[in-house]
Design a protein around this motif. Structure first.
Motif, PDB file in Angstrom:
ATOM      1  N   GLY A  39       1.705 -22.055 -42.866  1.00  0.00           N
ATOM      2  CA  GLY A  39       2.250 -23.199 -42.138  1.00  0.00           C
ATOM      3  C   GLY A  39       1.184 -24.261 -41.932  1.00  0.00           C
ATOM      4  O   GLY A  39       1.437 -25.462 -42.091  1.00  0.00           O
ATOM      5  N   ARG A  42       0.628 -26.008 -45.241  1.00  0.00           N
ATOM      6  CA  ARG A  42       1.628 -27.004 -45.639  1.00  0.00           C
ATOM      7  C   ARG A  42       1.176 -28.392 -45.164  1.00  0.00           C
ATOM      8  O   ARG A  42       1.242 -29.370 -45.901  1.00  0.00           O
ATOM      9  CB  ARG A  42       3.004 -26.687 -45.066  1.00  0.00           C
ATOM     10  CG  ARG A  42       4.019 -27.657 -45.677  1.00  0.00           C
ATOM     11  CD  ARG A  42       5.322 -27.831 -45.003  1.00  0.00           C
ATOM     12  NE  ARG A  42       6.149 -28.697 -45.857  1.00  0.00           N
ATOM     13  CZ  ARG A  42       7.329 -29.168 -45.533  1.00  0.00           C
ATOM     14  NH1 ARG A  42       7.859 -28.877 -44.359  1.00  0.00           N
ATOM     15  NH2 ARG A  42       7.998 -29.957 -46.353  1.00  0.00           N
ATOM     16  N   THR A  43       0.709 -28.470 -43.921  1.00  0.00           N
ATOM     17  CA  THR A  43       0.240 -29.747 -43.385  1.00  0.00           C
ATOM     18  C   THR A  43      -0.984 -30.244 -44.132  1.00  0.00           C
ATOM     19  O   THR A  43      -1.071 -31.420 -44.499  1.00  0.00           O
ATOM     20  CB  THR A  43      -0.083 -29.602 -41.888  1.00  0.00           C
ATOM     21  OG1 THR A  43       1.121 -29.285 -41.170  1.00  0.00           O
ATOM     22  CG2 THR A  43      -0.666 -30.895 -41.331  1.00  0.00           C
ATOM     23  N   LEU A 262       7.292 -25.309 -41.314  1.00  0.00           N
ATOM     24  CA  LEU A 262       7.512 -24.370 -42.402  1.00  0.00           C
ATOM     25  C   LEU A 262       8.273 -23.174 -41.845  1.00  0.00           C
ATOM     26  O   LEU A 262       7.837 -22.560 -40.862  1.00  0.00           O
ATOM     27  CB  LEU A 262       6.175 -23.899 -42.989  1.00  0.00           C
ATOM     28  CG  LEU A 262       6.276 -22.874 -44.120  1.00  0.00           C
ATOM     29  CD1 LEU A 262       6.634 -23.573 -45.419  1.00  0.00           C
ATOM     30  CD2 LEU A 262       4.969 -22.109 -44.294  1.00  0.00           C
ATOM     31  N   ARG A 293       0.353 -23.705 -53.885  1.00  0.00           N
ATOM     32  CA  ARG A 293       0.275 -25.160 -53.721  1.00  0.00           C
ATOM     33  C   ARG A 293       1.580 -25.831 -54.157  1.00  0.00           C
ATOM     34  O   ARG A 293       2.121 -26.681 -53.461  1.00  0.00           O
ATOM     35  CB  ARG A 293      -0.909 -25.707 -54.524  1.00  0.00           C
ATOM     36  CG  ARG A 293      -1.064 -27.226 -54.437  1.00  0.00           C
ATOM     37  CD  ARG A 293      -2.201 -27.749 -55.297  1.00  0.00           C
ATOM     38  NE  ARG A 293      -2.228 -29.207 -55.266  1.00  0.00           N
ATOM     39  CZ  ARG A 293      -2.914 -29.937 -54.388  1.00  0.00           C
ATOM     40  NH1 ARG A 293      -3.652 -29.337 -53.464  1.00  0.00           N
ATOM     41  NH2 ARG A 293      -2.855 -31.255 -54.431  1.00  0.00           N
ATOM     42  N   LEU A 296       4.423 -25.234 -51.629  1.00  0.00           N
ATOM     43  CA  LEU A 296       4.232 -25.947 -50.370  1.00  0.00           C
ATOM     44  C   LEU A 296       4.437 -27.453 -50.520  1.00  0.00           C
ATOM     45  O   LEU A 296       4.732 -28.140 -49.539  1.00  0.00           O
ATOM     46  CB  LEU A 296       2.848 -25.647 -49.797  1.00  0.00           C
ATOM     47  CG  LEU A 296       2.649 -24.223 -49.276  1.00  0.00           C
ATOM     48  CD1 LEU A 296       1.203 -24.009 -48.839  1.00  0.00           C
ATOM     49  CD2 LEU A 296       3.596 -23.907 -48.116  1.00  0.00           C
ATOM     50  N   HIS A 301       7.667 -33.879 -47.130  1.00  0.00           N
ATOM     51  CA  HIS A 301       7.002 -33.466 -45.889  1.00  0.00           C
ATOM     52  C   HIS A 301       7.872 -33.644 -44.658  1.00  0.00           C
ATOM     53  O   HIS A 301       7.683 -32.952 -43.657  1.00  0.00           O
ATOM     54  CB  HIS A 301       5.704 -34.257 -45.713  1.00  0.00           C
ATOM     55  CG  HIS A 301       5.923 -35.696 -45.397  1.00  0.00           C
ATOM     56  ND1 HIS A 301       6.232 -36.632 -46.370  1.00  0.00           N
ATOM     57  CD2 HIS A 301       5.891 -36.384 -44.220  1.00  0.00           C
ATOM     58  CE1 HIS A 301       6.372 -37.819 -45.806  1.00  0.00           C
ATOM     59  NE2 HIS A 301       6.166 -37.701 -44.520  1.00  0.00           N
ATOM     60  N   LEU A 305      10.671 -26.792 -44.818  1.00  0.00           N
ATOM     61  CA  LEU A 305      10.588 -26.037 -46.064  1.00  0.00           C
ATOM     62  C   LEU A 305      10.782 -24.566 -45.746  1.00  0.00           C
ATOM     63  O   LEU A 305      10.103 -24.017 -44.869  1.00  0.00           O
ATOM     64  CB  LEU A 305       9.219 -26.254 -46.726  1.00  0.00           C
ATOM     65  CG  LEU A 305       8.870 -25.342 -47.908  1.00  0.00           C
ATOM     66  CD1 LEU A 305       9.840 -25.565 -49.065  1.00  0.00           C
ATOM     67  CD2 LEU A 305       7.437 -25.570 -48.370  1.00  0.00           C
ATOM     68  N   PHE A 307      10.040 -21.191 -46.951  1.00  0.00           N
ATOM     69  CA  PHE A 307       9.117 -20.500 -47.857  1.00  0.00           C
ATOM     70  C   PHE A 307       9.599 -19.064 -48.023  1.00  0.00           C
ATOM     71  O   PHE A 307       9.718 -18.313 -47.045  1.00  0.00           O
ATOM     72  CB  PHE A 307       7.713 -20.531 -47.246  1.00  0.00           C
ATOM     73  CG  PHE A 307       6.626 -20.008 -48.141  1.00  0.00           C
ATOM     74  CD1 PHE A 307       5.789 -20.885 -48.814  1.00  0.00           C
ATOM     75  CD2 PHE A 307       6.416 -18.648 -48.296  1.00  0.00           C
ATOM     76  CE1 PHE A 307       4.767 -20.418 -49.636  1.00  0.00           C
ATOM     77  CE2 PHE A 307       5.397 -18.158 -49.101  1.00  0.00           C
ATOM     78  CZ  PHE A 307       4.578 -19.050 -49.778  1.00  0.00           C
TER      79      PHE A 307
END
Length: 465
Positions: A39, A42-43, A262, A293, A296, A301, A305, A307
């Motif tokens: 998580g 992701r940022t 996430l 990568r 993500l 954004h 998402l 995952f």
């Protein structure tokens, strides 16, 4: 023109930097009390994509990221392990950047540690005091939220009747959205905790003041972009605005950009649910950094998402196909010249790619443009329509795509050992003698050894699994 959603204004806006072509951007970095989880990444990967696309657009970027190396969690764990603050955090900073680098992220121009900037924090707190925004209690200094009329402008939360005065305050670094209280700027020293001797007394900084001090030191009192996870909008970023603008009287940041949460397997990530993953957990399961990568970055954004491990397996296949496509294009033996149709394909693909990313960094559409480019190029190669000049232009287009996404990977020229080479030579001789049973037997043997053979009209090609 790049357009991005600005959390501050609640709308998509054309991005216009204060002093073009320079762009100044601050990203809230990790709090280094443990390994970063997916998580978090992701940022950080969204920030990496934003950084890369700003440079792609021709801007000169100054990107600053902080390291929070003092807070309640860090202190508690350092004490538990009987380590100094520096010793404990050095280790997790090293781990963070090992993972960060492995995921193909570019390091910011400047990475700043909170504990290296105590004087800058004290200076801001003193300015806030001179402007009437602070009060002291039991040796700690607090920000009086009721004195800052614009409080809540970023988070859009309603604070009437919930904004406290000096009788209600919070000393913790984080607090619940339902309990809005005056927040601590400087904490009085406690037994066993690290502290610094300052004009405000012996103590340590609160969490929020750290980012104001470091960002304004490196980027100025007003800068272009502040990015981070959506979970930081309140209280952290709301408090950054209050203390920064309370000290300077100037707008702190022009564009606030946040990455959404996430989810993992459809739920909030939790160790209790067994869906909590660090980057290292996924690597231990056999997954690759490029696939992590890719997944993500696959959703824009501003959207949550989900995952999943199934999705990650799909991403593994996708990045393998992308790398294989790049390898085949690199190795393609083509006639001299170039084709207008290929030039048109490249132009259309680049236009779609840029239009998608200009539209609030729509990564899903940008990746769709890349996959369509790959599909149409594969068709052209199969038809023998790609010439030597086309091949170089196509590879240059891949490099442009990858300057933003960094998912194709490097094409490596691998050497076979003598045993494998002997088997390939034997297979070719068997085919020439029309002993196809033996040729197939050798192909299967090589496959079991991790070598994939491909018979093309250009000749035999091979690759490792």
């Amino acid at each position: 023109m790049l357009k991005i959603y600005n959390t501050l204004t609640n709308r998509i806006e054309e991005f216009q930097p204060i002093n073009p072509p320079e762009v100044r951007m601050y990203v809230c970095g990790p709090t280094v009390y443990d390994y970063a989880h997916i998580g978090n990444f992701r940022t950080f990967l969204f920030a990496d994509l934003l950084r890369r696309y700003i440079k792609y657009k021709g801007y000169r970027l100054r990107h600053v990221m902080n390291i929070t190396d003092v807070d309640d969690k860090i202190i508690a764990r350092a004490v538990e392990q009987k380590k100094s603050l520096r010793e404990y955090t050095d280790r997790y900073i090293q781990y963070f950047f090992e993972d960060f680098d492995a995921l193909g992220a570019e390091r910011p121009e400047e990475v700043l540690r909170a504990t290296d900037h105590i004087p800058e924090m004290i200076e801001i707190i003193k300015r806030l005091g001179a402007n009437g925004y602070t009060y002291q209690s039991e040796g700690s200094t607090y920000f009086r939220i009721a004195g800052f009329e614009r409080y809540g402008r970023l988070s859009k939360m309603k604070f009437e009747g919930n904004v406290a005065g000096a009788s209600e305050r919070v000393d913790a670094d984080e607090y619940d959205k339902e309990n809005v209280r005056d927040f601590v700027l400087w904490k009085a020293a406690k037994p066993g905790e690290p502290s610094w001797e300052t004009e405000l007394g012996e103590g340590r900084p609160g969490w929020h003041i750290e980012c104001s001090a470091m960002s304004m030191k490196s980027l100025g009192e007003t800068f272009d972009i502040h990015a981070g996870g959506i979970d930081l909008v309140f209280p952290h970023h709301e408090n950054e605005i209050a203390q920064s603008e309370g000290a300077t009287g100037k707008q702190f940041v022009r564009y606030w950009v946040h990455a959404e949460f996430l989810m993992v397997e459809g739920q909030k990530m939790s160790k209790k649910l067994g869906n909590f993953f660090t980057f290292r957990d996924l690597i231990a399961k056999g997954h690759t950094p490029r696939a992590i990568r890719y997944l993500l970055l696959s959703a824009p954004h501003h959207k949550q998402l989900n995952f999943t491990l199934e999705g990650l397996r799909g991403a593994e296949s996708t990045v393998e196909r992308l790398n294989d496509f790049k390898r085949r294009l690199t190795e393609l033996k083509a006639e001299e010249g170039s084709s207008p149709a290929i030039a048109e394909l490249i132009e259309q693909s680049q236009r779609r790619f840029e239009e998608a990313l200009d539209d609030d960094l729509n990564t899903a559409e940008a990746l769709a443009a890349i996959h369509d480019f790959v599909r149409e190029t594969n068709t052209a190669m199969a038809q023998g329509a790609v010439r030597a000049g086309d091949r170089e232009a196509l590879l240059a287009m891949i490099d442009r795509f990858d300057s933003v996404f960094n998912v194709f990977g490097e094409v490596k020229q691998e050497l076979l050992d003598s045993e494998i080479q002997a088997l390939i030579d034997e297979r070719q001789a068997a085919r020439a003698a029309k002993n196809f049973a033996r040729a197939d037997e050798i192909r299967n043997q090589l496959t079991a050894m991790g070598i994939i053979l491909e018979d093309t009209k250009e000749g035999l090609r091979w690759r490792r699994k």
